[in-house]
Design an enzyme around this catalytic site. Sequence first.
Site, short mmCIF file in Angstrom:
data_model
loop_
_atom_site.label_atom_id
_atom_site.label_comp_id
_atom_site.label_asym_id
_atom_site.label_seq_id
_atom_site.Cartn_x
_atom_site.Cartn_y
_atom_site.Cartn_z
N SER A 20 0.76 -1.29 0.05
CA SER A 20 -0.22 0.00 -0.09
C SER A 20 0.72 1.36 -0.01
O SER A 20 1.52 1.62 -1.00
CB SER A 20 -0.77 -0.02 1.35
OG SER A 20 -1.79 0.96 1.19
N ASN B 139 -7.74 8.85 6.83
CA ASN B 139 -6.40 8.85 5.56
C ASN B 139 -7.19 8.47 4.40
O ASN B 139 -6.38 8.25 3.22
CB ASN B 139 -5.71 7.76 6.17
CG ASN B 139 -6.31 6.35 6.35
OD1 ASN B 139 -7.62 6.03 5.57
ND2 ASN B 139 -5.91 5.50 7.04
N ARG C 65 -4.55 4.44 23.11
CA ARG C 65 -4.78 3.13 22.58
C ARG C 65 -3.35 2.46 22.27
O ARG C 65 -2.38 3.09 21.93
CB ARG C 65 -5.64 3.11 21.56
CG ARG C 65 -5.13 3.77 20.10
CD ARG C 65 -5.99 3.70 18.91
NE ARG C 65 -5.79 2.23 18.36
CZ ARG C 65 -5.11 2.03 17.38
NH1 ARG C 65 -4.14 3.01 17.10
NH2 ARG C 65 -4.79 0.68 17.12
#
Length: 560
Positions: free
Chosen positions: A67, A390, A519
């Site tokens: 990607s 994104n 997180r």
Amino acid sequence: MNKEQLDLLLRESDRFPPPHGMRLSYGTAGFREDASVLLSTMYRVGILAALRALKTEAVIGLMITASHNKVSDNGVKIADPSGGMLTQEWEPFANALANAPSSRDLVRLINEFAEKENILLDGSKSAQILVARDTRPSGEVLLDAAKNGIGSIIGAVAQDMGTLTTPQLHWMVHVRNKGLESSELDYFNGLSNSFKWLLDSNPNNSELNDWDNRLVVDGANGVGGQKLELLKEKLNGLAIEIRNSGKGEGVLNERVGADFVQKEKTVPCSFGSQDVGIRCVSFDGDADRLVYFTVPSGSSNKINLVDGDKILSLFAIFIKEQLTILAARSKDTKIAFEPRLGVVQTAYANGASTRYLKDLGLEVVLTPTGVKYLHEKAAEYDIGIYFEANGHGTVLFSDYCISLLQPVSWELSNVFAGSETHKAALRLLAISKLINQAVGDALSGLLLVEAILRHKNWSIHKWSELYQDLPSRQLKVKVVDRTAVETSNAETKVVKPPGLQEAIDLEIAKYPQGRCFIRPSGTEDVIRVYAEASTQEAADDLATSVAKLVDQFLGDGSSK
């Protein structure tokens, strides 16, 4: 497992020994690492794909891509029968398979898993796996290793689809399993025909003589630019200029592409002052993300970003409008049509976008970070829209919704042929065929954005002004053990360690429009911190203060 299968696996797997001292993990994007160490992984994922095809008795996909990562990286992931990502239930087996230390350990794992899943490894069943790669130089040799893995399972056959965008392969798996034509030409024809219909259904066409149809696309020097060159020959109404197309003018994802543009808010290579006022869009390396941007006058390299949150908002506005048109006439036509529309985001979505969508009366829900969670939740709605900031996202139409739309459009054609009510039903059907139902797709997303902007006669500037993003800051804190942090409520609240969430809440209360959550990273021992506030200085201060709290509770003394 019979002797023939056993001997074949042992013989072939010996050719692909795993790298020493490396442990790989199958995440949302599959396995990713430097291409030089991935031969064994590719071989073993080929086996995984073959087993999955045998288990599901359906066509499976295997895509080789990394990607938006640098060109020296590569990776591999599986497309399930729906065209979506590999089921999470198989991820532990994928990890065990990739990390088996020897050929005999590998064969033992395969045999035990096949017995548990009732997968016959005697050649009595056939399995088909569609394989493809992006334009990375390492893709060809890695694809050969994956084919070897597929061929190591008797009855499994790899069909090489060539060089594709990731969404193209996912789409092919999706439609192949529905019994439909699934060639690349079918993909292009489906996009161009649906786009044309959306343009033709625009009631404002006569008022668009001054519409600026120029669009400049940053192809990230990847496969997306090459495929758009082919697709644009089938499109009318758009003057598309493609830069960074991957034809030797630059390096894949190096200072180009959606990830660079979204994170750095800087013009990609080959863009500059000549593009002031023009709609610009960036794909990522395998074309499953897109973000729009404009180049402001007088700026040397900064951009005005129109990210995935605003793409989601544009789609939601248009789809809600079509549903409203249909609902208004449902009483007159006596056609019951009340599909449930939902919008799905993660906590990383800018708070301004979430408030804007809720103010529109839309149902907005949050999921944990990761496309697999977003996609799964969106599929619960009749029409589910999800996007990450994104630029990765899509619109899902349930089979039930399609089954409602088709007769509605037919009945309305007899009663209100050519009316806005009839066109609203057909527009929704066209969107369901245009937007990729399997994964985020930069090519289909671009065409839907362009169709909606023209339908509404909006410039990119008007679109960008739907709401003003709140300033934000992201940091990460190194920790000894990231699993010490446990979260709930879509990762917005800390459950463990005790007391940390209360300390974070006290910091948030100090800042107007403050919002902050932490997180654990999925891949490294760091805790990620995200903060928003009314000013950039306040967002920076909030992120810094919460990072210090994390460090106090469980850090190793360093953060960045």
